[in-house]
Design a protein around this motif. Structure first.
Motif, PDB file in Angstrom:
ATOM      1  N   HIS A 218      20.253  39.046 -48.446  1.00 45.34           N
ATOM      2  CA  HIS A 218      21.360  39.982 -48.588  1.00 45.34           C
ATOM      3  C   HIS A 218      22.679  39.207 -48.530  1.00 45.34           C
ATOM      4  O   HIS A 218      22.872  38.354 -47.666  1.00 45.34           O
ATOM      5  N   PRO A 219      23.612  39.473 -49.453  1.00 45.09           N
ATOM      6  CA  PRO A 219      24.842  38.669 -49.511  1.00 45.09           C
ATOM      7  C   PRO A 219      25.619  38.618 -48.208  1.00 45.09           C
ATOM      8  O   PRO A 219      26.244  37.609 -47.891  1.00 45.09           O
ATOM      9  N   GLY A 220      25.580  39.681 -47.445  1.00 46.74           N
ATOM     10  CA  GLY A 220      26.358  39.694 -46.210  1.00 46.74           C
ATOM     11  C   GLY A 220      25.655  39.097 -45.014  1.00 46.74           C
ATOM     12  O   GLY A 220      26.209  39.045 -43.926  1.00 46.74           O
ATOM     13  N   HIS A 221      24.422  38.675 -45.217  1.00 47.61           N
ATOM     14  CA  HIS A 221      23.662  38.198 -44.064  1.00 47.61           C
ATOM     15  C   HIS A 221      23.031  36.828 -44.284  1.00 47.61           C
ATOM     16  O   HIS A 221      22.489  36.240 -43.361  1.00 47.61           O
ATOM     17  N   ARG A 222      23.115  36.283 -45.487  1.00 48.57           N
ATOM     18  CA  ARG A 222      22.353  35.101 -45.855  1.00 48.57           C
ATOM     19  C   ARG A 222      22.541  33.960 -44.859  1.00 48.57           C
ATOM     20  O   ARG A 222      23.628  33.446 -44.677  1.00 48.57           O
ATOM     21  N   PRO A 223      21.439  33.536 -44.185  1.00 49.55           N
ATOM     22  CA  PRO A 223      21.531  32.412 -43.250  1.00 49.55           C
ATOM     23  C   PRO A 223      21.420  31.083 -43.981  1.00 49.55           C
ATOM     24  O   PRO A 223      21.142  31.035 -45.187  1.00 49.55           O
ATOM     25  N   ASP A 224      21.609  29.993 -43.258  1.00 44.35           N
ATOM     26  CA  ASP A 224      21.357  28.675 -43.825  1.00 44.35           C
ATOM     27  C   ASP A 224      19.861  28.376 -43.882  1.00 44.35           C
ATOM     28  O   ASP A 224      19.416  27.623 -44.749  1.00 44.35           O
ATOM     29  N   ALA A 225      19.105  28.948 -42.949  1.00 42.73           N
ATOM     30  CA  ALA A 225      17.670  28.688 -42.904  1.00 42.73           C
ATOM     31  C   ALA A 225      16.952  29.870 -42.276  1.00 42.73           C
ATOM     32  O   ALA A 225      17.506  30.561 -41.411  1.00 42.73           O
ATOM     33  N   VAL A 226      15.729  30.098 -42.727  1.00 46.11           N
ATOM     34  CA  VAL A 226      14.833  31.083 -42.128  1.00 46.11           C
ATOM     35  C   VAL A 226      13.699  30.310 -41.470  1.00 46.11           C
ATOM     36  O   VAL A 226      12.981  29.564 -42.137  1.00 46.11           O
ATOM     37  N   HIS A 227      13.543  30.486 -40.168  1.00 49.29           N
ATOM     38  CA  HIS A 227      12.489  29.787 -39.422  1.00 49.29           C
ATOM     39  C   HIS A 227      11.345  30.782 -39.221  1.00 49.29           C
ATOM     40  O   HIS A 227      11.467  31.762 -38.485  1.00 49.29           O
ATOM     41  N   CYS A 228      10.220  30.504 -39.875  1.00 52.31           N
ATOM     42  CA  CYS A 228       9.052  31.390 -39.842  1.00 52.31           C
ATOM     43  C   CYS A 228       8.010  30.822 -38.885  1.00 52.31           C
ATOM     44  O   CYS A 228       7.793  29.609 -38.848  1.00 52.31           O
ATOM     45  N   ASN A 229       7.344  31.700 -38.152  1.00 51.48           N
ATOM     46  CA  ASN A 229       6.419  31.267 -37.118  1.00 51.48           C
ATOM     47  C   ASN A 229       5.033  31.862 -37.330  1.00 51.48           C
ATOM     48  O   ASN A 229       4.842  33.077 -37.242  1.00 51.48           O
ATOM     49  N   ASP A 230       4.085  30.981 -37.658  1.00 50.76           N
ATOM     50  CA  ASP A 230       2.674  31.317 -37.806  1.00 50.76           C
ATOM     51  C   ASP A 230       2.416  32.231 -39.003  1.00 50.76           C
ATOM     52  O   ASP A 230       3.307  32.581 -39.767  1.00 50.76           O
ATOM     53  N   TRP A 231       1.152  32.625 -39.147  1.00 51.60           N
ATOM     54  CA  TRP A 231       0.717  33.327 -40.353  1.00 51.60           C
ATOM     55  C   TRP A 231       1.376  34.682 -40.517  1.00 51.60           C
ATOM     56  O   TRP A 231       1.483  35.186 -41.652  1.00 51.60           O
ATOM     57  N   HIS A 232       1.818  35.291 -39.437  1.00 51.90           N
ATOM     58  CA  HIS A 232       2.361  36.643 -39.515  1.00 51.90           C
ATOM     59  C   HIS A 232       3.531  36.729 -40.493  1.00 51.90           C
ATOM     60  O   HIS A 232       3.733  37.764 -41.138  1.00 51.90           O
ATOM     61  N   VAL A 233       4.296  35.647 -40.603  1.00 52.79           N
ATOM     62  CA  VAL A 233       5.420  35.605 -41.545  1.00 52.79           C
ATOM     63  C   VAL A 233       5.235  34.449 -42.534  1.00 52.79           C
ATOM     64  O   VAL A 233       6.204  33.949 -43.111  1.00 52.79           O
ATOM     65  N   GLY A 234       3.987  34.029 -42.745  1.00 58.46           N
ATOM     66  CA  GLY A 234       3.712  32.958 -43.694  1.00 58.46           C
ATOM     67  C   GLY A 234       4.037  33.329 -45.128  1.00 58.46           C
ATOM     68  O   GLY A 234       4.231  32.448 -45.978  1.00 58.46           O
ATOM     69  N   HIS A 235       4.108  34.627 -45.422  1.00 51.01           N
ATOM     70  CA  HIS A 235       4.423  35.082 -46.777  1.00 51.01           C
ATOM     71  C   HIS A 235       5.924  34.965 -47.078  1.00 51.01           C
ATOM     72  O   HIS A 235       6.309  34.999 -48.251  1.00 51.01           O
ATOM     73  N   VAL A 236       6.760  34.808 -46.063  1.00 52.34           N
ATOM     74  CA  VAL A 236       8.212  34.774 -46.280  1.00 52.34           C
ATOM     75  C   VAL A 236       8.626  33.614 -47.185  1.00 52.34           C
ATOM     76  O   VAL A 236       9.399  33.814 -48.134  1.00 52.34           O
ATOM     77  N   PRO A 237       8.176  32.357 -46.949  1.00 54.11           N
ATOM     78  CA  PRO A 237       8.597  31.268 -47.851  1.00 54.11           C
ATOM     79  C   PRO A 237       8.234  31.522 -49.306  1.00 54.11           C
ATOM     80  O   PRO A 237       9.006  31.174 -50.213  1.00 54.11           O
ATOM     81  N   ALA A 238       7.071  32.118 -49.566  1.00 61.15           N
ATOM     82  CA  ALA A 238       6.689  32.427 -50.950  1.00 61.15           C
ATOM     83  C   ALA A 238       7.651  33.438 -51.551  1.00 61.15           C
ATOM     84  O   ALA A 238       8.044  33.326 -52.721  1.00 61.15           O
ATOM     85  N   GLU A 239       8.042  34.435 -50.788  1.00 64.97           N
ATOM     86  CA  GLU A 239       9.002  35.429 -51.268  1.00 64.97           C
ATOM     87  C   GLU A 239      10.361  34.795 -51.531  1.00 64.97           C
ATOM     88  O   GLU A 239      11.032  35.107 -52.520  1.00 64.97           O
ATOM     89  N   LEU A 240      10.806  33.909 -50.646  1.00 63.88           N
ATOM     90  CA  LEU A 240      12.112  33.282 -50.832  1.00 63.88           C
ATOM     91  C   LEU A 240      12.133  32.408 -52.072  1.00 63.88           C
ATOM     92  O   LEU A 240      13.171  32.301 -52.748  1.00 63.88           O
ATOM     93  N   ARG A 241      11.014  31.764 -52.398  1.00 64.14           N
ATOM     94  CA  ARG A 241      10.959  30.912 -53.585  1.00 64.14           C
ATOM     95  C   ARG A 241      11.194  31.710 -54.866  1.00 64.14           C
ATOM     96  O   ARG A 241      11.613  31.155 -55.880  1.00 64.14           O
ATOM     97  N   ARG A 242      10.903  32.999 -54.833  1.00 58.12           N
ATOM     98  CA  ARG A 242      11.073  33.830 -56.031  1.00 58.12           C
ATOM     99  C   ARG A 242      12.502  34.332 -56.195  1.00 58.12           C
ATOM    100  O   ARG A 242      12.812  34.970 -57.205  1.00 58.12           O
ATOM    101  N   ARG A 243      13.345  34.095 -55.227  1.00 60.25           N
ATOM    102  CA  ARG A 243      14.681  34.686 -55.224  1.00 60.25           C
ATOM    103  C   ARG A 243      15.738  33.610 -55.463  1.00 60.25           C
ATOM    104  O   ARG A 243      15.672  32.538 -54.876  1.00 60.25           O
ATOM    105  N   PRO A 244      16.727  33.910 -56.286  1.00 61.01           N
ATOM    106  CA  PRO A 244      17.779  32.912 -56.535  1.00 61.01           C
ATOM    107  C   PRO A 244      18.670  32.721 -55.311  1.00 61.01           C
ATOM    108  O   PRO A 244      18.902  33.659 -54.547  1.00 61.01           O
ATOM    109  N   ALA A 245      19.147  31.512 -55.145  1.00 60.59           N
ATOM    110  CA  ALA A 245      20.088  31.174 -54.068  1.00 60.59           C
ATOM    111  C   ALA A 245      19.552  31.569 -52.696  1.00 60.59           C
ATOM    112  O   ALA A 245      20.300  32.001 -51.817  1.00 60.59           O
ATOM    113  N   ALA A 246      18.246  31.415 -52.505  1.00 56.01           N
ATOM    114  CA  ALA A 246      17.648  31.760 -51.213  1.00 56.01           C
ATOM    115  C   ALA A 246      17.909  30.646 -50.201  1.00 56.01           C
ATOM    116  O   ALA A 246      18.074  29.478 -50.573  1.00 56.01           O
ATOM    117  N   PRO A 247      17.928  30.968 -48.914  1.00 57.76           N
ATOM    118  CA  PRO A 247      18.105  29.923 -47.889  1.00 57.76           C
ATOM    119  C   PRO A 247      16.863  29.053 -47.767  1.00 57.76           C
ATOM    120  O   PRO A 247      15.784  29.396 -48.261  1.00 57.76           O
TER     121      PRO A 247
END
Length: 547
Positions: A218-247
């Motif tokens: 989200h433009p108003g919230h974009r962090p420098d990095a998203v730190h994902c922990n274990d399999w529960h959020v393992g899908h997040v990096p794959a989702e970010l790869r599909r999005r332009p200008a992702a952290p």
């Protein structure tokens, strides 16, 4: 991506027909003379004219920056507004950083709100250490039922295959300089605070992961990095790869054996495609910008077939992007001199309170109150990884050494066996309890702490035991080989047979008989420090883009 309007979705997007009804072209807007001008044409003309000199004190758009205003309590401030320390200033008085970062820390649990295992302690301590270094850290976890009420700040629409959901973002306020956010959904069944993770949680975590990715871009919230922990959020990096200008994304593996495995038909129903379709952790390893695990020794172990849980080839493919960073201990949180769970408090210079806690543990366990008998404790989940099978098979010989043993933990497959052992041996007690109070009393009341794990990524429990004056007896694996074995702060042994564990306990009993030597070993462990500061520095480097 579904369309919709919400506080986190920016402005509503109309269609071209509505724009034409308002008299404008696609991309156009009224100028000062009542006509409509194509914005793309104006941009092309500006490029031909060459760069314009920016007036002093003005931004790239030529406007003066708006003065900052404090957020109004209860107003529509969005997910980004909150009072923080000035950039680069450590709010807790620690070491400031020259360039503060914005970090979104995604986790399934955080102590004390939700805790299943060691991940809850890490999620409480590492963001706190990062915030103490001046970084701006938001922690996001699922909106489990029963969490404290917070302030609603927006919504996130999410799609996963044929499943649609709208997640509500709730601000739970600041905790040690870290803002806690939850993502919960009315269109998805409420989650109870987990005592463990089962297959029915998989779809929920896919939706949660997509909501995290939506929040992070989200433009108003974009962090420098998203730190994902274990399999529960393992899908997040794959989702970010599909999005332009992702952290940037960083994935930390806390236990490689737990991977979030999906049946193929369920994965396709949720729209999971590409590498690791049926394995959420594998997706994270493949698509994250950097991958870490919680000790250098465990990193090396996971690159082998014996400990790689089928993912050693994938981990090897990450090369220098796979790091081992040793966890730390939050010594403010685990402190016997201030611990509210203990009947009596103490420190290394005054151990009178530890004797009181020892007697309290013996009484609570139905054991004879004896100040001289060696008292051992085991605290942890009753699962094969923790070495409970070796402990059960060797418990007769261990009890015959004339010691007392208190076992604290839960695990349906082993609880009955420990109940039988406690009935058979008068010096053995079992507490089917996963609560913090029982664990703290076991740490404080025991002389020695057993950790016979088959494998152990880091081994936070032995480090906590050191702080409480309980000497660890550990198998030389994973992080425990570094923190206990190499340091000489406890007794480390090799081998995974019950006889190896019995021999280590016998060695501990022998050393305990040397009162002065045992006291010196105990006191050295209580003074040892494995802080989060070094780990925080290493994570900072991973959050920043590579040069």
């Amino acid at each position: 991506m579904p369309r919709g309007r919400g506080l986190l979705r920016g402005r509503p997007r109309g269609d071209g027909r509505r724009r034409r009804e308002r008299g404008g072209r696609r991309g156009g807007g009224p100028d000062g003379r009542g006509r409509h001008v194509d914005r793309a044409r104006r941009r092309r003309a500006a490029r031909r004219a060459g760069p314009r000199r920016r007036p002093p004190g003005r931004g790239r758009d030529g406007r003066r920056p708006a003065p900052s205003r404090p957020a109004r309590a209860g107003g529509p401030t969005g997910v980004c507004a909150r009072a923080r320390a000035p950039p680069g200033v450590d709010p807790s008085g620690g070491t400031p950083v020259s360039t503060p970062l914005r970090v979104l820390f995604a986790t399934s649990e955080v102590a004390p709100l939700v805790k299943v295992g060691g991940l809850g302690d890490v999620a409480q301590a590492l963001p706190k250490a990062l915030a103490a270094r001046g970084h701006r850290v938001d922690l996001v976890l699922p909106g489990y039922a029963g969490l404290p009420a917070g302030r609603p700040v927006g919504t996130v629409p999410v799609a996963a295959g044929r499943v649609r959901a709208r997640f509500h973002v709730t601000d739970l306020g600041d905790h040690d300089g870290v803002r806690y956010l939850t993502l919960g959904s009315d269109t998805h069944p409420d989650w109870e605070r987990p005592k463990g993770y089962v297959e029915r949680h998989l779809a929920s975590f896919v939706l949660f992961s997509r909501a995290v990715a939506e929040l992070a871009t989200h433009p108003g919230h974009r962090p420098d990095a998203v730190h994902c922990n274990d399999w529960h959020v393992g899908h997040v990096p794959a989702e970010l790869r599909r999005r332009p200008a992702a952290p940037r994304s960083v994935l930390t593996i806390h236990n490689l054996a737990y991977q979030g495995l999906f049946p193929y038909d369920k994965a396709t129903e949720l729209g999971l495609t590409g590498y690791g379709t049926g394995n959420l952790l594998a997706q994270g390893i493949r698509y994250a910008d950097a991958v870490t695990t919680v000790s250098p020794r465990y990193r090396d172990e996971t690159l082998t077939p014996a400990h790689g849980s089928g993912l050693h080839h994938l981990l090897r493919s990450r090369g220098g992007d796979y790091h081992g960073i040793l966890n730390g201990v939050d010594y403010h949180h685990f402190d016997p001199s201030t611990d509210r769970f203990l009947p009596a408090r103490y420190d290394v210079d005054d151990l009178a309170g530890k004797a009181v806690d020892r007697a309290a543990l013996q009484r609570a366990s139905g054991l004879p109150v004896d100040p001289d008998v060696p008292l051992f404790a085991f605290v942890g989940r009753l699962v094969p990884q923790k070495g409970v099978e070796a402990l059960l098979e060797g418990i007769d010989e261990i009890a015959a050494l004339g010691i007392q043993l208190v076992v604290v933990g839960t695990g349906a497959g082993y609880e009955r066996a420990f109940v039988r052992a406690a009935r058979w041996h008068p010096g053995v007690a079992f507490h089917p309890d996963s609560g913090e109070a029982a664990a703290r009393l076991a740490y404080a009341g025991s002389d020695a702490f057993l950790a016979p794990s088959r494998y152990e990524p880091c081994g936070l429990a032995p480090l906590i035991a050191l702080r409480y004056g309980s000497v660890p007896v550990v198998r030389r694996v994973g992080g425990m080989a570094e923190t206990i074995g190499e340091s000489g702060l406890g007794i480390a042994y090799d081998g995974d047979r019950p006889a190896d564990l019995v021999a280590a306990v016998r060695a501990a009993v022998t050393r305990h008989a040397d009162t002065a030597g045992w006291a010196a070993l105990r006191d050295r462990g209580m003074r040892a420090r494995f802080t989060w500061d070094d780990a925080a520095r290493r994570y900072e480097a991973l959050y920043r883009p590579a040069d």
